[in-house]
Design a protein around this motif. Structure first.
Motif, PDB file in Angstrom:
ATOM      1  N   ALA A 138     -18.986  19.615  17.109  1.00 40.81           N
ATOM      2  CA  ALA A 138     -18.567  18.238  17.374  1.00 40.81           C
ATOM      3  C   ALA A 138     -17.394  18.120  18.342  1.00 40.81           C
ATOM      4  O   ALA A 138     -16.767  17.079  18.409  1.00 40.81           O
ATOM      5  N   ALA A 139     -17.091  19.149  19.082  1.00 42.97           N
ATOM      6  CA  ALA A 139     -15.991  19.074  20.045  1.00 42.97           C
ATOM      7  C   ALA A 139     -16.429  19.729  21.356  1.00 42.97           C
ATOM      8  O   ALA A 139     -17.338  20.550  21.375  1.00 42.97           O
ATOM      9  N   ASP A 140     -15.782  19.357  22.416  1.00 42.80           N
ATOM     10  CA  ASP A 140     -16.101  19.948  23.715  1.00 42.80           C
ATOM     11  C   ASP A 140     -15.477  21.335  23.820  1.00 42.80           C
ATOM     12  O   ASP A 140     -14.260  21.490  23.772  1.00 42.80           O
ATOM     13  N   ILE A 141     -16.340  22.341  23.950  1.00 44.89           N
ATOM     14  CA  ILE A 141     -15.891  23.719  24.101  1.00 44.89           C
ATOM     15  C   ILE A 141     -16.415  24.238  25.430  1.00 44.89           C
ATOM     16  O   ILE A 141     -17.561  24.017  25.794  1.00 44.89           O
ATOM     17  N   ARG A 142     -15.586  24.940  26.135  1.00 43.39           N
ATOM     18  CA  ARG A 142     -15.988  25.546  27.411  1.00 43.39           C
ATOM     19  C   ARG A 142     -16.313  27.018  27.160  1.00 43.39           C
ATOM     20  O   ARG A 142     -15.490  27.900  27.367  1.00 43.39           O
ATOM     21  N   TRP A 143     -17.538  27.294  26.745  1.00 41.64           N
ATOM     22  CA  TRP A 143     -17.930  28.654  26.375  1.00 41.64           C
ATOM     23  C   TRP A 143     -17.923  29.606  27.565  1.00 41.64           C
ATOM     24  O   TRP A 143     -17.649  30.788  27.408  1.00 41.64           O
ATOM     25  N   PHE A 144     -18.235  29.127  28.724  1.00 49.34           N
ATOM     26  CA  PHE A 144     -18.336  29.990  29.906  1.00 49.34           C
ATOM     27  C   PHE A 144     -17.215  29.699  30.895  1.00 49.34           C
ATOM     28  O   PHE A 144     -17.393  29.829  32.095  1.00 49.34           O
ATOM     29  N   PHE A 145     -16.024  29.332  30.396  1.00 50.32           N
ATOM     30  CA  PHE A 145     -14.979  28.741  31.224  1.00 50.32           C
ATOM     31  C   PHE A 145     -14.610  29.497  32.489  1.00 50.32           C
ATOM     32  O   PHE A 145     -14.607  28.888  33.545  1.00 50.32           O
ATOM     33  N   PRO A 146     -14.288  30.751  32.481  1.00 49.54           N
ATOM     34  CA  PRO A 146     -13.844  31.308  33.764  1.00 49.54           C
ATOM     35  C   PRO A 146     -14.925  31.235  34.837  1.00 49.54           C
ATOM     36  O   PRO A 146     -14.634  31.225  36.017  1.00 49.54           O
ATOM     37  N   PHE A 147     -16.176  31.157  34.410  1.00 47.04           N
ATOM     38  CA  PHE A 147     -17.273  31.184  35.373  1.00 47.04           C
ATOM     39  C   PHE A 147     -17.848  29.791  35.641  1.00 47.04           C
ATOM     40  O   PHE A 147     -18.202  29.476  36.768  1.00 47.04           O
ATOM     41  N   VAL A 148     -17.951  28.957  34.600  1.00 48.40           N
ATOM     42  CA  VAL A 148     -18.527  27.618  34.730  1.00 48.40           C
ATOM     43  C   VAL A 148     -17.663  26.636  33.947  1.00 48.40           C
ATOM     44  O   VAL A 148     -17.300  26.900  32.808  1.00 48.40           O
ATOM     45  N   ASP A 149     -17.316  25.521  34.564  1.00 47.38           N
ATOM     46  CA  ASP A 149     -16.496  24.508  33.891  1.00 47.38           C
ATOM     47  C   ASP A 149     -17.401  23.485  33.200  1.00 47.38           C
ATOM     48  O   ASP A 149     -17.392  22.304  33.508  1.00 47.38           O
TER      49      ASP A 149
END
Length: 70
Positions: free
Chosen positions: A5-16
């Motif tokens: 239920a929250a915004d998580i950036r699982w692939f952050f360093p590669f994809v925003d």
């Protein structure tokens, strides 16, 4: 649990890209009631209870094994 239920950036360093499975509507005031009264909170509590159950079960099993060896 934030992935549900929250915004998580699982692939952050590669994809925003922000990932979440469920959007919690802002219905109640104060804001935190929106999360406490949503079904995802019950899911989180269930997972915590199951984890606690298995941890206690494992702890009891280790204690009985330890007393049998003595």
């Amino acid at each position: 649990m934030d992935s549900v239920a929250a915004d998580i950036r699982w692939f952050f360093p590669f994809v925003d890209l922000r990932v979440n499975l469920v959007h919690v509507q802002a219905v109640y005031k104060p804001w935190y009631l929106n999360f406490l009264l949503h079904w995802t909170f019950a899911l989180e509590v269930l997972i915590w209870l199951l984890a606690g159950h298995f941890a206690l079960h494992d702890l009891r099993a280790r204690r009985t094994i330890g007393t049998e060896a003595a």
